[in-house]
Write an enzyme that holds these catalytic residues in place. Structure first.
Site, PDB file in Angstrom:
ATOM      1  N   LEU A  21       0.811  -1.215   0.000  1.00 33.16           N
ATOM      2  CA  LEU A  21       0.000   0.000   0.000  1.00 33.16           C
ATOM      3  C   LEU A  21       0.839   1.258   0.000  1.00 33.16           C
ATOM      4  O   LEU A  21       0.403   2.299  -0.464  1.00 33.16           O
ATOM      5  CB  LEU A  21      -0.931   0.009   1.223  1.00 33.16           C
ATOM      6  CG  LEU A  21      -1.966  -1.122   1.291  1.00 33.16           C
ATOM      7  CD1 LEU A  21      -2.757  -1.031   2.576  1.00 33.16           C
ATOM      8  CD2 LEU A  21      -2.886  -1.068   0.091  1.00 33.16           C
ATOM      9  N   ALA A  23       4.568   3.417   1.954  1.00 33.24           N
ATOM     10  CA  ALA A  23       5.647   3.447   2.936  1.00 33.24           C
ATOM     11  C   ALA A  23       5.457   4.642   3.843  1.00 33.24           C
ATOM     12  O   ALA A  23       4.911   5.663   3.445  1.00 33.24           O
ATOM     13  CB  ALA A  23       7.011   3.516   2.241  1.00 33.24           C
ATOM     14  N   GLY A  24       5.909   4.507   5.066  1.00 30.51           N
ATOM     15  CA  GLY A  24       5.824   5.598   6.032  1.00 30.51           C
ATOM     16  C   GLY A  24       7.115   5.728   6.792  1.00 30.51           C
ATOM     17  O   GLY A  24       8.120   5.085   6.478  1.00 30.51           O
ATOM     18  N   VAL A  29       3.816  -0.504   4.438  1.00 27.93           N
ATOM     19  CA  VAL A  29       2.460  -0.908   4.763  1.00 27.93           C
ATOM     20  C   VAL A  29       1.939  -1.801   3.644  1.00 27.93           C
ATOM     21  O   VAL A  29       2.061  -1.458   2.458  1.00 27.93           O
ATOM     22  CB  VAL A  29       1.535   0.313   4.941  1.00 27.93           C
ATOM     23  CG1 VAL A  29       0.151  -0.133   5.387  1.00 27.93           C
ATOM     24  CG2 VAL A  29       2.124   1.291   5.941  1.00 27.93           C
ATOM     25  N   LYS A  43       1.550  -3.056   8.948  1.00 27.57           N
ATOM     26  CA  LYS A  43       2.715  -2.176   8.944  1.00 27.57           C
ATOM     27  C   LYS A  43       3.910  -2.950   9.471  1.00 27.57           C
ATOM     28  O   LYS A  43       3.899  -3.442  10.600  1.00 27.57           O
ATOM     29  CB  LYS A  43       2.467  -0.935   9.794  1.00 27.57           C
ATOM     30  CG  LYS A  43       3.694  -0.027   9.910  1.00 27.57           C
ATOM     31  CD  LYS A  43       3.356   1.346  10.466  1.00 27.57           C
ATOM     32  CE  LYS A  43       2.658   2.198   9.438  1.00 27.57           C
ATOM     33  NZ  LYS A  43       2.510   3.607   9.866  1.00 27.57           N
ATOM     34  N   ASP A 137       0.763  12.651  15.500  1.00 30.36           N
ATOM     35  CA  ASP A 137       0.959  12.911  14.070  1.00 30.36           C
ATOM     36  C   ASP A 137      -0.378  12.884  13.335  1.00 30.36           C
ATOM     37  O   ASP A 137      -0.505  12.258  12.284  1.00 30.36           O
ATOM     38  CB  ASP A 137       1.931  11.901  13.461  1.00 30.36           C
ATOM     39  CG  ASP A 137       2.472  12.372  12.101  1.00 30.36           C
ATOM     40  OD1 ASP A 137       2.424  13.588  11.837  1.00 30.36           O
ATOM     41  OD2 ASP A 137       2.935  11.524  11.320  1.00 30.36           O
TER      42      ASP A 137
END
Length: 693
Positions: A21, A23-24, A29, A43, A137
């Site tokens: 899905l 990236a963070g 993810v 995640k 956040d």
């Protein structure tokens, strides 16, 4: 939506991974499915964090806290393994779209929709805080829009990442424009910090931009701490609620319970009704957003509903003129085609070549074929022949000029919003967009054009017949003329505020500009960088290189990075111009970008360097040609084009190729703009592409 690649897991825990899905900050993810078919968002923590014992302990504590959150408007944590290799967690999968995407694609929301959204988010924060968790956040991309209301994601894991990241010098965790003053300044944060972020999110939904403007992270964070938010576009009732959330003093912000009651009443929730009942009906969403959410939610078993592009257009679209809408010949818009078919065909070709015993360098061909083409979202062939300008992207619209016509294309579909004749017979300059205005140099003028309607607001002329691409900040437009004079113009009227002339500058050259923190940095061809007060044009300091080459500045975190076409690169203190470090290069530095503590510099080889020390992290050498475009970082890739007409995306961590794209080349290299995970490319054959980064 990204497909699975080599190195992506086949299974995480008891979940089969079916697609990536995104990236963070903490890792990648994935979309996963349980044996019973239940969809979850998984995640997976980055390896460098997973190797930190302190992070694992904090992550385990935060996961346990997040398990206690049981709110209707949160994406429930359903599974986790903090001791796994690597650690991971899984939340309920929400088949909708993010608030960030909804506003970018469909525009600002009406008053009532924002109030309803705010009530749902306030109830989510009430549940999160009730479990003893602080989000830290909350931002538009962490708000997912489902058929039955919003969902807040990524709560309960920020503290673990924050504590790890703060061990790195100069690192601030969070998203500029949505961080509270206490978070920016490193003070303790509590529930009021999330209330501040909620106010910024609602301002974004109502106006299409954050309450503290745009620009560098330093400039936005400075305004969040010291300046009042811009809430003039909000209606009075919503302005009061949002303004109270954005109070500088945490003690002056409303408690979540009081805010929830205020927003719910304003949204029409009264009597025995609750927020859940009201948001269960999709009428709270703006109509275009509701349509997209409904389409994506109708396919819960598909692996691609979250990030799938909107359906391609099926016919011509109207364009706006002074007389109103009139039919136009359709721009050719082609839906995306997956890269896999072409890759398979090329792989088969290589196999046939090898079988025939042809003398080709096999490893180099395999390296090229090993890089996929990016997913193509749409493709537009402009009616006018000629070489298009570089695209400019803002607020869900792509702007590009070709010959004597300027186009505004919908960023999601490629549909034409409007077009405007510039009547010059030439391509003109590359456009820039800021604060609702589109700036374009042609016909000896700098033109300011309304970005929504295409109507000209003003134009500014001088004796110079060429201009640099302008920069804008704080309601002022800065542009450099042919003689390297820097002009400051009022963005609303075009009136000249000041002009700074550099006596030593060569004619026919234009200064390269960077604007941040109330300072204009002008790179002059005679080997010096001038720092000008953005309000007055007064020179604050000047840095001389001793080289005659043109200077290329970039700004990040109180440091100005400047490269010289004659070879060297410097990191300078933004306040004084004092040298922090210097890097010698024999090939010149004419392409420069600074993101997340890393400096990327070209053109003949592309280097990634530690922004604090200048130490090389990796180096990439092109097979042929050289970097022939600005550098742009989006997500976890750095994008650029080369003189041979190829677009490249490299992994920011390793410098390894992620994808490559071939484009037409005539009199110059193709141009592009990267924005929020999408790259918009204009090739020299008059075609504009939208591809997933």
């Amino acid at each position: 939506m990204e497909g699975l690649e080599t190195g992506d897991p086949g299974h995480v825990g008891r979940y089969r991974i079916v697609a990536r899905l995104g990236a963070g900050g903490m890792g990648r993810v994935y979309l996963g499915r349980s044996a019973s078919g239940r969809a979850v968002a998984v995640k997976v923590v980055r390896p460098e964090l997973a190797e930190d014992p302190g992070f694992r302990r904090r992550f385990a504590r935060e996961v346990e806290a997040a398990r206690r959150v049981n709110g209707f408007f949160t994406a429930t944590l359903v599974d986790a393994d903090p001791d796994g290799s690597p650690p991971w967690l899984a939340t309920a999968y929400v088949p909708g779209m993010s608030l960030e995407e909804a506003v970018r694609v469909h525009g600002a929301w009406p008053h009532r929709s924002v109030l309803a959204l705010g009530a749902g988010l306030a109830e989510a924060l009430e549940a999160i805080h009730g479990a003893g968790v602080i989000h830290r956040d909350l931002k538009p991309s962490n708000v997912l829009l489902a058929a039955d209301g919003p969902r807040v994601i990524d709560f309960g894991i920020s503290l673990a990442a924050e504590a790890s990241a703060l061990t790195q010098t100069g690192t601030v965790v969070g998203t500029p424009g949505f961080m509270s003053p206490e978070q920016v300044t490193g003070k303790p944060v509590g529930p009021p910090s999330d209330v501040f972020a909620l106010g910024a999110v609602l301002a974004f939904a109502a106006t299409g931009s954050g309450p503290f403007g745009t620009g560098s992270a330093h400039a936005v964070n400075f305004r969040a701490v010291y300046e009042s938010p811009d809430l003039e576009q909000l209606p009075p009732g919503l302005r009061a609620a949002v303004g109270s959330c954005l109070a500088k003093n945490p003690g002056h912000r409303p408690a979540v319970a009081a805010l929830l009651e205020q927003l719910a009443e304003a949204a029409g929730v009264g009597g025995d009704a609750d927020v859940t009942a009201v948001l269960a009906d999709m009428v709270w969403l703006p109509a275009p957003v509701a349509t997209t959410v409904r389409l994506r939610s109708a396919q819960p078993q598909s692996p691609t509903p979250l990030l799938a592009p909107l359906p391609p257009p099926t016919g011509p679209t109207p364009s706006m003129t002074a007389e109103g809408p009139r039919p136009e010949p359709p721009i050719e818009v082609r839906p995306h085609q997956p890269w896999i078919s072409r890759r398979r065909a090329l792989t088969a070709l290589v196999g046939a070549t090898a079988a025939a015993g042809l003398g080709l360098t096999g490893w180099r061909i395999y390296d090229f074929l090993g890089l996929p083409e990016p997913e193509q979202r749409w493709k537009v062939k402009l009616p006018e022949s000629g070489t298009p300008s570089a695209p400019a992207v803002a607020d869900g619209v792509v702007y590009v000029s070709s010959n004597d016509t300027l186009y505004a294309l919908d960023a999601a579909t490629g549909n034409q919003n409007w077009k405007k004749s510039t009547e010059t017979g030439s391509r003109g300059g590359d456009p820039a967009v800021a604060d609702g205005n589109l700036y374009l140099c042609f016909d000896d003028y700098l033109h300011a054009i309304d970005a929504v309607t295409g109507e000209e607001k003003w134009k500014f002329a001088t004796a110079e017949d060429q201009w640099a691409v302008p920069a804008a900040a704080g309601g002022v437009v800065f542009v450099s003329g042919k003689d390297q004079s820097v002009y400051a113009l009022d963005a609303a009227t075009g009136a000249e505020k000041w002009k700074s002339r550099h006596a030593a500058a060569k004619e026919t050259e234009r200064a390269s500009l960077a604007v941040a923190g109330g300072v204009v940095y002008a790179g002059i061809s005679d080997g010096y960088l001038a720092a000008l007060d953005a309000s007055t044009g007064e020179e604050k300091w000047r840095f001389r290189t001793g080289e005659p080459g043109r200077m290329y500045p970039a700004f990040a975190e109180d440091v100005v990075y400047v490269g010289s076409s004659y070879g060297n690169m410097w990191a300078l203190d933004a306040a004084t111009g004092g040298e922090k470090w210097k890097l010698a290069s024999n090939n010149g530095v004419e392409a420069l970008a600074v993101v997340s503590g890393v400096v990327y510099a070209g053109p003949y080889d592309l280097y990634a360097m530690d922004a604090a020390t200048g130490k090389e992290k990796w180096k990439w050498a092109p097979d042929e040609g050289f970097v022939d475009s600005p550098l742009s970082v989006t997500g976890d890739v750095v994008c650029f084009s080369t003189s041979e007409g190829r677009f490249h995306a490299l992994d920011t961590a390793t410098g390894k190729g992620r994808w490559r794209f071939e484009a037409a080349v005539k009199d110059r290299s193709p141009s592009f703009a990267a924005y929020d995970g999408v790259v918009y490319i204009s090739d020299t054959d008059g075609t504009v592409y939208s591809v997933t980064a």
